[in-house]
Design a protein around this motif. Structure first.
Motif, PDB file in Angstrom:
ATOM      1  N   ALA A 180       0.826  -1.208   0.000  1.00  0.00           N
ATOM      2  CA  ALA A 180       0.000   0.000   0.000  1.00  0.00           C
ATOM      3  C   ALA A 180       0.866   1.266   0.000  1.00  0.00           C
ATOM      4  CB  ALA A 180      -0.928  -0.011   1.208  1.00  0.00           C
ATOM      5  N   VAL A 181       1.944   1.254   0.768  1.00  0.00           N
ATOM      6  CA  VAL A 181       2.840   2.423   0.813  1.00  0.00           C
ATOM      7  C   VAL A 181       3.501   2.636  -0.556  1.00  0.00           C
ATOM      8  CG1 VAL A 181       4.974   3.329   1.802  1.00  0.00           C
ATOM      9  CG2 VAL A 181       3.260   2.280   3.281  1.00  0.00           C
ATOM     10  N   ARG A 184       2.402   1.726  -3.507  1.00  0.00           N
ATOM     11  CA  ARG A 184       1.409   2.232  -4.462  1.00  0.00           C
ATOM     12  C   ARG A 184       1.101   3.700  -4.207  1.00  0.00           C
ATOM     13  NH1 ARG A 184      -3.192  -2.552  -5.239  1.00  0.00           N
ATOM     14  NH2 ARG A 184      -1.831  -4.007  -6.382  1.00  0.00           N
ATOM     15  N   TRP A 185       1.049   4.077  -2.942  1.00  0.00           N
ATOM     16  CA  TRP A 185       0.819   5.479  -2.586  1.00  0.00           C
ATOM     17  C   TRP A 185       1.935   6.357  -3.142  1.00  0.00           C
ATOM     18  CZ3 TRP A 185       1.828   8.208   2.630  1.00  0.00           C
ATOM     19  CH2 TRP A 185       1.123   9.411   2.674  1.00  0.00           C
ATOM     20  N   PHE A 186       3.160   5.846  -3.073  1.00  0.00           N
ATOM     21  CA  PHE A 186       4.307   6.573  -3.619  1.00  0.00           C
ATOM     22  C   PHE A 186       4.231   6.650  -5.143  1.00  0.00           C
ATOM     23  CE2 PHE A 186       8.501   6.080  -5.615  1.00  0.00           C
ATOM     24  CZ  PHE A 186       9.103   7.266  -5.231  1.00  0.00           C
ATOM     25  N   ARG A 212       1.769   6.640  -7.035  1.00  0.00           N
ATOM     26  CA  ARG A 212       0.673   7.465  -7.508  1.00  0.00           C
ATOM     27  C   ARG A 212       1.129   8.876  -7.875  1.00  0.00           C
ATOM     28  NH1 ARG A 212      -3.874   7.356  -3.306  1.00  0.00           N
ATOM     29  NH2 ARG A 212      -3.536   5.122  -3.679  1.00  0.00           N
ATOM     30  N   ARG A 254       6.724   9.856   1.687  1.00  0.00           N
ATOM     31  CA  ARG A 254       5.707   8.827   1.868  1.00  0.00           C
ATOM     32  C   ARG A 254       6.326   7.469   2.199  1.00  0.00           C
ATOM     33  NH1 ARG A 254       0.781   9.859  -2.451  1.00  0.00           N
ATOM     34  NH2 ARG A 254       0.522  12.094  -2.029  1.00  0.00           N
TER      35      ARG A 254
END
Length: 609
Positions: free
Chosen positions: A179-180, A182-184, A186, A249
């Motif tokens: 999740a981290v 993917r957040w990055f 993005r 992030r």
């Protein structure tokens, strides 16, 4: 045209194409790196064996554990150094090949392409992106491989030692880590692409304003330079802050590590007290987990640098793709003055004698020694909009013709001259010499027959002789002396400190504007082509000197076709024929008026477009 923010999805495919020639060395480096990483991962089990030996009071087992630990540490040191050397060597070879390829592509790129882009942007892609890539390969690729292999091998070892604890670790850590990342991802592509674009824009602004520094100082407005640079620098700062925000992030990995470690320690102690795990296994798991999390933290730090490298490779690949012109479409081409070719080798062949153009891919056509130069239906436009500068231009210059190409500023004279010399490819229409289409002939062959001497003569840092040697054919010193004498310039050369060996300074700063044009004319005399095009080639000279040099150039080769672009009326009056351009269309007259398009005595030929 180059894209400001090229897609990074295809960088692996582009990168592998350049890595393939060095795959043997890279494969060896990968094997050594695997062995080096295995040595690190193996330390934890050996320490666990040692702990079990201490608890069991087994001195022999303890001795074997200590000896194994020493061997692993020594092997790690040696293998790590070897892998770093191999990767550095392979990386430098890849970067060297890339530099050669970029220079070759830019040297063979159409002049139209080079002129359509800011010099600073091309400079950034051709040098800065490669330098950043070299730094990444040399310093970060070994770390990336080592850390990645550490994570993989450590995870495998943990599963072997305790499937239960490994399952807990995977459940606690893996989903949150994904999740981290993917957040990055993005925001990473946009943020890092924006930073690269802003960096290139700042470099371009600095390069352009530095070149215009004298003009800004003369008019008392150097502050505009500072203000333009400050705006671009502010944009780079905002873009850099965006990349920092994206990288921050990834700091969540530290929080995930703390939570997972605490949970695993509590569970390990409970299992050990219940007799389900030995103390040695717990020690191995704690040490290996520590290695795992350190590897993940290292990967998180490298992800930002990897993204920067991806953007750089994408921008470099965009440049290589844009300049990968098929041989059948490549005209005689030019490179920026900053990338002017050396004074020897094939790059010097086909050079525009007054500038810095060089030859592109070879073609099979051969031009006759003499013939008429003809354009038929030429159309040409600049920029993405393609606004036409020339509109259906058809004109003939017979062998031995001496014609002036005249017209108001912006009428298309210089554009037509570059098309006549094969420096541009027309959007439609054809240019022939002696009946041979120039698009079927190599740039070097064109330069043997048709030469352009531009008003802005490009000078490289070095001596006068080194600058004259940029003429096609690699002229020797004797040829230079003959050309100088033929133009009546022996006295001028003798007056320079060192004669032909006189230094012209950085980019010719020790030469006046008129002396630069003299260098261009001497280059033309060295080539001595059957067709010579002078584009305001004597505009910066004294009228008497200009007239004498123009006459000398004409007389160097009897029957030469001479096409002169000039605004000076005295130069136009010396030519028996005038070809006038009005708004990109040809208007011919036996006696052209001073201002083309204004007929005298009704003698204006109809438009041949």
């Amino acid at each position: 045209m180059l894209r400001e923010d090229p897609d990074t999805s295809g960088v692996v495919r582009h990168g592998w194409g350049h890595l393939r020639p060095h795959r043997a060395m890279l494969a060896l480096a990968l094997v050594v790196t695997v062995a080096s990483t295995a040595a690190v991962v193996g330390i934890a089990p050996v320490v666990g064996r040692g702990v079990d030996a201490v608890i069991a009071r087994d001195r022999a087992a303890l001795g074997w554990a200590v000896g194994g630990l020493a061997v692993l540490v020594l092997a790690r040191m040696l293998l790590l150094r070897w892998s770093e050397v191999l990767l550095a060597r392979a990386g430098e070879r890849v970067v060297q090949d890339l530099r050669d390829l970029v220079v070759e592509r830019l040297a063979g790129a159409p002049l139209r392409f080079v002129e359509a882009h800011r010099t600073g942007d091309l400079l950034r892609r051709a040098t800065g992106e490669i330098a950043d890539l070299a730094l990444f390969i040399r310093e970060q690729v070994p770390n990336l491989l080592g850390v990645g292999l550490t994570v993989v091998l450590t995870t495998g070892m943990l599963i072997v030692y305790s499937p239960l604890l490994s399952l807990v670790l995977i459940v606690l850590f893996l989903p949150a880590a994904v999740a981290v990342v993917r957040w990055f991802d993005r925001v990473a592509g946009t943020a890092f692409g924006r930073q690269a674009t802003a960096d290139a824009s700042m470099t371009a602004t600095f390069t352009e304003t530095l070149a215009a520094g004298e003009a800004l100082v003369v008019v008392g407005r150097p502050g505009e330079w500072v203000e333009r640079f400050r705006r671009d620098n502010d944009e780079l700062l905002r873009a850099s802050n965006g990349t920092i925000g994206a990288q921050n992030r990834l700091e969540l990995f530290n929080l995930l590590e703390g939570l997972a470690t605490a949970t695993l320690l509590l569970l390990s102690v409970w299992l050990a007290r219940a007799g389900h795990l030995g103390v040695g296994t717990v020690v191995v798991f704690v040490l290996a987990t520590r290695n795992l999390f350190e590897g993940m933290a290292g990967l998180s730090r490298l992800v930002g640098q990897l993204q920067t490298a991806r953007v750089g490779v994408a921008r470099l690949a965009d440049l290589l793709d844009a300049t990968d012109v098929p041989a059948t479409d490549v005209p005689a081409t030019a490179v920026p003055a900053a990338a002017a070719p050396a004074t020897e080798g094939p790059a010097a062949e086909g050079a525009v004698v007054g500038g810095a153009a060089v030859g592109g891919p070879a073609k099979g056509g051969v031009l006759p020694a003499r013939g008429e130069l003809v354009t038929t239906g030429l159309r040409f436009g600049y920029g993405a909009t393609g606004d036409e500068v020339l509109r259906g231009v058809s004109v003939t210059f017979p062998a031995g013709d001496r014609a002036g190409l005249v017209g108001t500023t912006g009428s298309g004279k210089t554009t037509l001259a570059k098309l006549l010399c094969g420096l541009y490819q027309p959007d439609s229409g054809v240019v022939t010499f002696g009946g041979v289409d120039l698009s079927t002939v190599s740039p070097a062959e064109i330069r043997r027959r048709i030469v352009l001497v531009p008003q802005q003569v490009h000078i490289i840092t070095g001596s006068l002789a080194e600058n004259l040697a940029l003429a096609p054919g690699e002229p020797d010193r004797a040829a230079m002396e003959r050309a100088v004498a033929g133009l009546g310039l022996t006295e001028w050369v003798a007056g320079l400190p060192g004669g032909l060996d006189a230094s012209v300074g950085a980019r010719g700063e020790m030469l006046s504007a008129g002396e630069r044009q003299i260098v261009g004319l001497v280059r033309a005399a060295l080539v001595d082509p059957p067709v010579l095009v002078l584009d305001e080639a004597t505009a910066d000279l004294d009228p008497d000197v200009a007239r004498r040099l123009e006459t000398a150039v004409e007389h160097l080769r009897p029957g030469r076709t001479l096409i002169v672009i000039a605004h000076r009326q005295s130069t136009i009056d010396r030519l028996p024929r005038r070809v006038g351009l009005v708004a990109g269309r040809i208007v011919t007259a036996d006696s052209a008026p001073s201002v083309p398009g204004q007929p005298q005595n009704g003698q204006v030929a109809r438009d041949r477009a």
